[in-house]
Scaffold this active site. Sequence first.
Site, PDB file in Angstrom:
ATOM      1  CB  THR A 112      30.048  73.546  41.447  1.00 15.80           C
ATOM      2  OG1 THR A 112      30.994  74.213  40.826  1.00 15.80           O
ATOM      3  CG2 THR A 112      28.717  73.446  40.084  1.00 15.80           C
ATOM      4  CB  THR A 115      23.691  72.334  48.490  1.00 16.01           C
ATOM      5  OG1 THR A 115      22.877  71.187  47.965  1.00 16.01           O
ATOM      6  CG2 THR A 115      23.837  72.515  49.990  1.00 16.01           C
ATOM      7  CG  ASP A 169      31.149  71.168  46.127  1.00 18.57           C
ATOM      8  OD1 ASP A 169      30.238  71.812  45.688  1.00 18.57           O
ATOM      9  OD2 ASP A 169      32.029  70.718  45.360  1.00 18.57           O
ATOM     10  CG  ASP A 172      25.932  64.161  43.402  1.00 19.97           C
ATOM     11  OD1 ASP A 172      24.973  65.020  43.295  1.00 19.97           O
ATOM     12  OD2 ASP A 172      26.890  64.178  42.881  1.00 19.97           O
ATOM     13  N   GLY A 183      29.545  65.014  41.246  1.00 19.87           N
ATOM     14  CA  GLY A 183      29.939  65.093  39.851  1.00 19.87           C
ATOM     15  C   GLY A 183      28.303  65.189  38.909  1.00 19.87           C
ATOM     16  NE  ARG A 184      24.369  60.974  41.641  1.00 19.67           N
ATOM     17  CZ  ARG A 184      23.792  60.380  42.470  1.00 19.67           C
ATOM     18  NH1 ARG A 184      22.607  60.819  43.071  1.00 19.67           N
ATOM     19  NH2 ARG A 184      24.388  59.244  42.962  1.00 19.67           N
ATOM     20  CD  GLU A 191      31.884  69.672  42.076  1.00 22.02           C
ATOM     21  OE1 GLU A 191      31.119  70.438  42.546  1.00 22.02           O
ATOM     22  OE2 GLU A 191      32.039  68.518  42.359  1.00 22.02           O
ATOM     23  CE  LYS A 209      21.745  65.635  47.506  1.00 26.45           C
ATOM     24  NZ  LYS A 209      22.548  66.993  47.045  1.00 26.45           N
TER      25      LYS A 209
END
Length: 319
Positions: A112, A115, A169, A172, A183-184, A191, A209
């Site tokens: 999610t 990206t 995935d 962050d 999870g931001r 996930e 990142k």
Amino acid sequence: MTSSFRSSSSSRYGFAFYSCRYGKNKLQQTLVCCYKSNLQSSALIGKTCSFLPSYSQSSFSSSTRKSQPQENDATARTLHMQVTSTEELKKAVGYKAVDDHIQSGMVVGLGTGSTAYYAVERLGQKIKNGQVVDIVAIPTSTKTEQQAKSWGIPLVTLDTHPALDVAIDGADEVDSQLNLVKGRGGALLREKMVEVEARKLVIIVDESKLVSGLGITGAMPVEVTPFCWKRTMRRLLDIEAFQGCQVSAKLRQENDQIYITDNHNYIVDLFFQKPIPDLMLAARQLIDIVGVVEHGLFLNMADICIVSGKDGIRVIEKK
Ligand SMILES: O=C[C@H](O)[C@H](O)[C@H](O)COP(=O)(O)O
């Protein structure tokens, strides 16, 4: 389908492209790197290049292929038209992850975020074109589920397909051991549930990142039950593993409303002034708090990280 890296340069421009050829005639190119040799070219390239101020061909990692620069101004000018933005960099890593790690017959976890969006797009294209067949996928959020459905990607769940071949995935934060903060975007629980079941977890990020210690570029999200969330937040602030990190906490809001996850929970965002020193201890103490549903520390999960940045795309594999 074939994919490759190509670089081109003149006295004024330098470009590197991640190219994907599919079918007989279609060539999709994504600019992954550019450089300027003088101020004039900088002005011509425009602000989209400010993200990529310099480029050294020799700094491509061995996992990328490169060709000799061509002295051709006309080519350089054409390529200049394709100079794009951070979005293109996200697209490049998203597409590369799918091209390199998804084959027919696989069970795939779909991440999610902005990206991961491009990985879903690429998979959707390849399924539509018949380049990969017999794929089933498990989305990690309702948003990704909607996107996957819009491409006609066959979806299943962990209940029927408890083992995944690969998951792709974003993240962050990524440290040198490929430990992650995620999870931001609010999708951490699904996930983590999906990605712990993947034989291979491929993370796709831009180089902003990459961090030397987790916890200080922004929120470290914790999903909590709405029931007595203030008490859970207080317990989070008391965690021994956070001592010395100057931790603070905030209930996540969106449009002046409490943010609600796909699982109907809340998110407490933790902020640190100093990186979390003992990640394993922190992870244990977080999940031990009754009322914490899941946290955004993804430790020892990622196998590969595909990173885009000023030196092009590089692939970091977990040792
Ligand atoms: O909940 C969101 C996910 O953990 C994302 O993978 C993460 O926030 C990175 O998202 P983006 O690729 O949009 O920076």
